[in-house]
Write an enzyme that holds these catalytic residues in place. Structure first.
Site, PDB file in Angstrom:
ATOM      1  N   HIS A  76      37.710  48.712  60.393  1.00 50.22           N
ATOM      2  CA  HIS A  76      38.240  47.564  61.122  1.00 50.22           C
ATOM      3  C   HIS A  76      39.724  47.367  60.776  1.00 50.22           C
ATOM      4  O   HIS A  76      40.141  47.633  59.637  1.00 50.22           O
ATOM      5  CB  HIS A  76      37.484  46.290  60.748  1.00 50.22           C
ATOM      6  N   GLU A 118      35.220  41.918  55.737  1.00 52.16           N
ATOM      7  CA  GLU A 118      33.838  41.458  55.692  1.00 52.16           C
ATOM      8  C   GLU A 118      33.243  41.689  54.315  1.00 52.16           C
ATOM      9  O   GLU A 118      33.857  42.332  53.456  1.00 52.16           O
ATOM     10  CB  GLU A 118      33.004  42.186  56.751  1.00 52.16           C
ATOM     11  N   HIS A 127      33.446  52.592  56.361  1.00 50.27           N
ATOM     12  CA  HIS A 127      32.153  52.111  55.886  1.00 50.27           C
ATOM     13  C   HIS A 127      31.040  52.360  56.889  1.00 50.27           C
ATOM     14  O   HIS A 127      31.299  52.562  58.085  1.00 50.27           O
ATOM     15  CB  HIS A 127      32.214  50.616  55.557  1.00 50.27           C
ATOM     16  N   ARG A 179      35.074  53.280  65.802  1.00 51.78           N
ATOM     17  CA  ARG A 179      34.097  54.262  65.326  1.00 51.78           C
ATOM     18  C   ARG A 179      34.762  55.600  65.075  1.00 51.78           C
ATOM     19  O   ARG A 179      35.482  56.119  65.929  1.00 51.78           O
ATOM     20  CB  ARG A 179      32.978  54.457  66.362  1.00 51.78           C
TER      21      ARG A 179
END
Length: 317
Positions: free
Chosen positions: A99, A117, A174, A194
């Protein structure tokens, strides 16, 4: 002034890697056995939560945020609701992804924020693994291994167990592994690049889109491991563990075994009950809470106490 918790209805998202654990573990009324995500506290346009109680019942959290700012204490009035809390059921491996940070999100994809996150492992199979980071020392080395498809040499895997906590700053490569259920606290962003998706095909027989150029642009290289500085406090019947104190959020694990008076605060709290039952008692209301409930404690709640045997994940900005 709002003197009770604001309970929120989850919004469900079906995913190619989803399953049925959200129903099994939390008794949620999921739309299918490929339900991957419950957005349990959300003001994001792709899935805003709906208030279930009180004077605000039926309103979306985004409407409450803009129209009732006093519930959230001091805040920047033109900013979006800052956080998003999800519960994810990884019945299959998620894509390997990354991200962007705030700067990239604002300048290049015209979104208000990037995405940092963190994950609290609610449940997992034995020997479950996540991918967190990579082993390349440069982007050139990363691209060389990527072109060769030598993913085993590239990705950094880590075994996890129930109760583990993982911090995932923006830029961190991740993936959540098969058989893991997590509670995710994140910036209110839905931007995902992705890098690798195991050559899966969707129901239409197509591979999901990859974003190689963007992923390489925002990825931290070489990978930087972030060590969490947990802080545990015992307050009579409350064991409070601070899991992370970061730029965008602070997250706690609360384990309650009795009656605890909560100190007055000018900030609002996001709360997810991950086990047990209890009550929240204010000057004007008594609210029963149980596993699977998600709510906001508004800044206007006043004096209150929590009573019961409960485990909760609690966060604030």
């Amino acid at each position: 002034m709002y003197k009770e918790p604001v309970f929120l209805k989850p919004i469900f998202q079906e995913r190619i890697w989803g399953g049925g654990k959200l129903q099994e573990l939390f008794n949620y009324d999921i739309p299918s056995q490929t339900t991957g995500e419950a957005w349990v506290i959300s003001a994001h346009e792709n899935g805003p939560s709906i208030v279930m109680n009180g004077e605000l019942q039926g309103m979306s959290l985004s409407e409450v945020w803009w129209n009732y700012p006093q519930l959230f204490g001091s805040r920047v009035t033109d900013s979006e609701f800052p956080l998003l809390v999800k519960i994810l059921d990884a019945n299959d491996q998620l894509s390997v992804q990354v991200h962007p940070n705030d700067q990239y999100a604002k300048e290049l994809v015209d979104k208000p924020s990037g995405k940092t996150e963190c994950w609290y492992i609610l449940d997992c199979e034995e020997d479950a693994e996540i991918i967190i980071g990579h082993q390349a020392q440069s982007r050139e080395e990363f691209q060389r291994l990527m072109i060769k498809g030598e993913w085993g040499k590239l990705f950094q895997s880590l075994k996890v167990k129930k109760g583990d906590f993982v911090y995932v700053p923006s830029g961190t490569l991740h993936s959540i592994g098969k058989g893991i259920v997590i509670l995710e606290t994140q910036q209110s962003s839905d931007i995902t690049f992705r890098l690798y998706d195991y050559d899966r095909i969707d129901q239409q027989g197509k591979k999901r889109e990859l974003h190689l150029e963007q992923a390489l642009a925002v990825m931290t290289c070489p990978h930087r491991q972030v060590i969490q500085d947990n802080l545990k406090e015992q307050l009579t019947d409350l064991e409070s563990t601070r899991l992370i104190e970061g730029e965008f959020f602070t997250v706690y694990h609360w384990k309650l075994g009795g009656k605890v008076e909560v100190p007055l605060t000018t900030r609002f709290l996001l709360v997810s009950v991950i086990n047990g039952t209890g009550q929240i008692v204010t000057e004007e209301s008594v609210s029963t809470v149980k596993k699977g409930d998600n709510f906001i404690v508004p800044a206007t709640i006043g004096n209150y106490f929590i009573d019961g045997n409960l485990e909760m994940i609690v966060s604030h900005t």
